[in-house]
Design a protein around this motif. Structure first.
Motif, short mmCIF file in Angstrom:
data_model
loop_
_atom_site.label_atom_id
_atom_site.label_comp_id
_atom_site.label_asym_id
_atom_site.label_seq_id
_atom_site.Cartn_x
_atom_site.Cartn_y
_atom_site.Cartn_z
N ASN A 63 0.79 -1.23 0.00
CA ASN A 63 0.00 0.00 0.00
C ASN A 63 0.82 1.28 0.00
O ASN A 63 0.31 2.33 -0.40
CB ASN A 63 -0.99 -0.02 1.17
CG ASN A 63 -2.25 -0.78 0.80
OD1 ASN A 63 -2.57 -0.92 -0.37
ND2 ASN A 63 -2.95 -1.29 1.80
N VAL A 64 2.07 1.25 0.44
CA VAL A 64 2.92 2.41 0.21
C VAL A 64 3.10 2.61 -1.29
O VAL A 64 3.00 3.73 -1.82
CB VAL A 64 4.27 2.26 0.92
CG1 VAL A 64 5.26 3.32 0.42
CG2 VAL A 64 4.11 2.41 2.43
N VAL A 65 3.34 1.51 -2.01
CA VAL A 65 3.45 1.59 -3.47
C VAL A 65 2.11 2.00 -4.07
O VAL A 65 2.04 2.89 -4.93
CB VAL A 65 3.92 0.24 -4.06
CG1 VAL A 65 3.90 0.29 -5.59
CG2 VAL A 65 5.31 -0.11 -3.56
N ASN A 66 1.04 1.36 -3.61
CA ASN A 66 -0.28 1.59 -4.19
C ASN A 66 -0.71 3.05 -4.08
O ASN A 66 -1.08 3.68 -5.08
CB ASN A 66 -1.31 0.70 -3.47
CG ASN A 66 -2.67 0.76 -4.12
OD1 ASN A 66 -2.96 0.06 -5.08
ND2 ASN A 66 -3.53 1.61 -3.60
N GLY A 102 -0.29 3.09 4.50
CA GLY A 102 -0.85 3.24 3.17
C GLY A 102 -1.49 4.59 2.95
O GLY A 102 -1.06 5.37 2.09
N GLY A 103 -2.54 4.89 3.73
CA GLY A 103 -3.24 6.15 3.54
C GLY A 103 -2.40 7.37 3.81
O GLY A 103 -2.69 8.46 3.30
N THR A 104 -1.35 7.21 4.61
CA THR A 104 -0.47 8.35 4.90
C THR A 104 0.61 8.55 3.85
O THR A 104 1.32 9.55 3.89
CB THR A 104 0.21 8.15 6.26
OG1 THR A 104 0.96 6.94 6.25
CG2 THR A 104 -0.82 8.07 7.39
N VAL A 129 -4.88 -2.21 9.86
CA VAL A 129 -3.92 -1.56 10.75
C VAL A 129 -2.70 -1.09 9.97
O VAL A 129 -2.26 0.06 10.08
CB VAL A 129 -3.51 -2.49 11.90
CG1 VAL A 129 -2.31 -1.93 12.65
CG2 VAL A 129 -4.67 -2.70 12.88
N ALA A 130 -2.16 -1.99 9.14
CA ALA A 130 -0.98 -1.62 8.34
C ALA A 130 -1.31 -0.54 7.33
O ALA A 130 -0.52 0.38 7.09
CB ALA A 130 -0.42 -2.86 7.64
#
Length: 444
Positions: free
Chosen positions: A257-260, A385-387, A379-380
Motif C-alpha cells: 500500500n505504500v506503493v499503491n 498506506g493512507g499516509t 492496521v498496516a
C-alpha cells in the motif's frame, strides 16, 4: 496434512461463480471510485472546502485523505468478527451502502466560503465514515472472492477484485478529467467537482442489490453447519493464536500500500505540483497507466496459480526496489517519460496487486479469516498506506528532493521482502487448511 488429503471443495456452478466475482469486484470498484475522484479532484476539493493558499489547502486535503485511514482498524475490528459470525454477504451489503452514501454526501457539502470551517469538518466526518466502512469492505470482498473460487484457480478469479480496483479508480479519474476538459477550471471549482461524488450514490445501490442476492460462500456455510456454538473471534484470541499470519500480512501490506497509494493516489498531485505538468496531463498519465495495468492483472493472477504467490511477490518487490528511483527520474523528464515510467512501475506492481485476494485470506483458517485479514490489513494500511501521499509530499517539502516518494517505496519493499520470507505458499491448497499449522508441508 497435504492439500490432496483435504476434503474436496463444494462445487460452484460457473454462473454462481461469475455472480460472486461480479458482486465482489463491483463493491471494490465503488470503494476505489471514491479514492479516484478524491485523489484526482484534490486541487478542486482543496480550493472549495479548505482555507489558506493553494499549497496549504492541498496539504490539508491530503491530511483529510489520510484521516479516513485512521478508523479503518476500528472498521476491521467491528466488521471482521461480524463477518465471521453472521456471514460475508450481509456485512458486504452494509459496507457498500455506507461507503457509497458517504461518498454521495461529499458532493453536497457547501463550500468553505459559505459555511467556513464547517465545510472541512463535515468532509472529515464523511471521510471517517468511509474509512470505517472500508475497514470491512476490502477484507470481506477478498474473503468472499477467495472462498468462492476453486482452489486451483483462486489467483485467476481473485485477480478480478483488483481489476475492479483499477476500473473504479480509472472511472473516477476519467470522470474528473472529462468534466475538467468540458467545463473548464472555473466551473469545476464552483460545482463541477461535485458531480462524480453524486454518481457514487446510485452505483452503491446497484452494488448492494447485487450482493444481497448472493448466497454466502460454500466454505463459510460448511463452517456454520459444523460448528454448534459460534462466537466472533476476539482481538486477544487473534493475537494469541494467529499472530504469525497477522504479522506476515501486515509486513506485506506495508509494501503493497505504500506503493499503491504513492503510485495511484498521490501521482496526479505529484505530477502537477512537483514535476510541473498541467492539470489535465497530470490526470492523463495515471489513467493510461492503470488501463495498461488492467490488461495484465488477470494474467498475473492466473500465473500465480501455476508458479505460486511467493514467486510473484518476490519478483515484484525486487523489481520495484531496484528500479523505482530511475523510473521516478524518468517521470521528472516530462509527460512522455512520465507515461512510460508509470506503465513500467505499474507492470512491476501488478504481481502484488493481482494476487491479494488469493494470498492473504488463505493465510487464516475459516473461523477467523474475515477478522484476521481485515484487522491486519487495515492496521498496516492506516499507518503506512493512507499516509503515503502526505508523507511523500511532506518529505519533499522538508528536503527539496522530488525522489523522496521513491525512497519511501524502497524502504517499504524491504519490509515486504522480510515478511515474505515467513509467508508459507498457499497456491493450490484448500482454504480448509491452516498453512501456519503445517509449515513443513506448505513452504516452497
Amino acid at each position: 496434512m497435504t492439500a490432496a488429503a483435504l476434503p474436496p471443495s463444494h462445487s460452484v456452478d460457473s454462473a454462481q461463480l461469475r455472480r460472486a466475482v461480479g458482486a465482489s469486484a463491483l463493491g471494490n470498484a465503488v470503494e476505489w471510485f471514491d479514492y479516484g475522484i478524491y485523489a484526482y479532484g484534490l486541487t478542486f476539493i482543496s480550493a472549495a472546502l479548505f482555507p489558506g493558499e493553494t499549497e496549504e489547502a492541498v496539504l490539508f486535503a491530503l491530511a483529510t485523505f489520510a484521516i479516513s485511514f485512521l478508523v479503518r482498524p476500528l472498521g476491521g475490528l467491528f466488521w471482521g468478527p461480524m463477518g465471521d459470525r453472521i456471514g460475508r454477504k450481509a456485512v458486504l451489503a452494509m459496507t457498500i451502502l455506507l461507503m457509497a452514501g458517504a461518498t454521495f454526501a461529499v458532493g453536497l457539502i457547501p463550500s468553505y466560503a459559505s459555511i467556513g470551517f464547517w465545510a472541512p469538518s463535515i468532509l472529515i466526518v464523511l471521510r471517517l465514515l468511509q474509512g470505517f466502512s472500508t475497514g470491512g469492505e476490502y477484507g470481506g470482498a477478498a474473503t468472499f472472492m477467495a472462498e468462492y473460487a476453486p482452489d486451483d484457480r483462486r489467483g485467476f478469479f481473485g485477480s478480478f477484485l483488483e481489476f475492479g480496483t483499477l476500473a473504479g479508480f480509472s472511472a473516477g479519474a476519467a470522470l474528473m478529467l472529462g468534466f475538467s476538459l468540458s467545463l473548464g477550471d472555473a466551473a469545476m471549482q464552483d460545482w463541477g467537482w461535485r458531480i462524480p461524488f453524486l454518481i457514487a450514490g446510485p452505483i452503491g445501490l446497484v452494488g448492494m442489490y447485487v450482493r444481497s442476492k448472493m448466497e454466502d460462500t460454500p466454505i463459510f456455510r460448511e463452517e456454520m453447519a459444523a460448528a454448534e456454538d459460534r462466537h466472533p473471534p476476539t482481538l486477544a484470541a487473534l493475537l494469541r493464536h494467529h499472530w504469525r499470519p497477522m504479522l506476515v500480512v501486515s509486513g506485506l501490506v506495508i509494501a503493497l500500500n505504500v506503493v499503491n497509494y504513492s503510485l495511484l493516489s498521490y501521482m496526479p498531485t505529484y505530477l502537477q505540483r512537483r514535476i510541473g505538468l498541467g492539470h489535465d496531463e497530470a490526470l492523463l498519465v495515471p489513467i493510461i497507466g492503470m488501463l495498461f495495468m488492467m490488461v495484465f492483472v488477470p494474467f498475473a493472477g492466473g500465473l500465480s496459480d501455476r508458479v505460486g504467490r511467493r514467486v510473484m511477490w518476490r519478483w515484484s518487490l525486487l523489481g520495484l526496489l531496484l528500479l523505482v528511483v530511475p523510473l521516478y527520474m524518468l517521470i521528472g523528464t516530462g509527460f512522455v517519460g512520465a507515461v512510460i515510467a508509470f506503465m513500467v512501475l505499474g507492470l512491476l506492481y501488478v504481481p502484488q496487486l493481482a494476487t491479494i485476494s488469493a494470498t492473504f485470506p488463505a493465510l487464516f483458517p475459516t473461523s477467523v479469516r474475515f477478522a484476521g485479514f481485515a484487522i491486519a490489513y487495515n492496521v498496516a494500511t492506516s499507518i503506512f498506506g493512507g499516509t503515503a501521499p502526505m508523507v511523500g509530499s511532506g518529505l519533499i517539502s522538508m528536503t527539496g528532493d522530488p525522489l523522496m516518494p521513491a525512497y519511501y517505496m524502497m524502504l517499504a519493499c524491504i519490509v515486504g521482502l522480510i515478511a515474505l520470507r515467513y509467508m508459507p505458499e498457499t497456491a493450490g491448497r484448500s482454504l480448509r487448511d491452516d498453512p501456519f499449522a503445517h509449515p513443513a508441508t506448505t513452504a516452497r
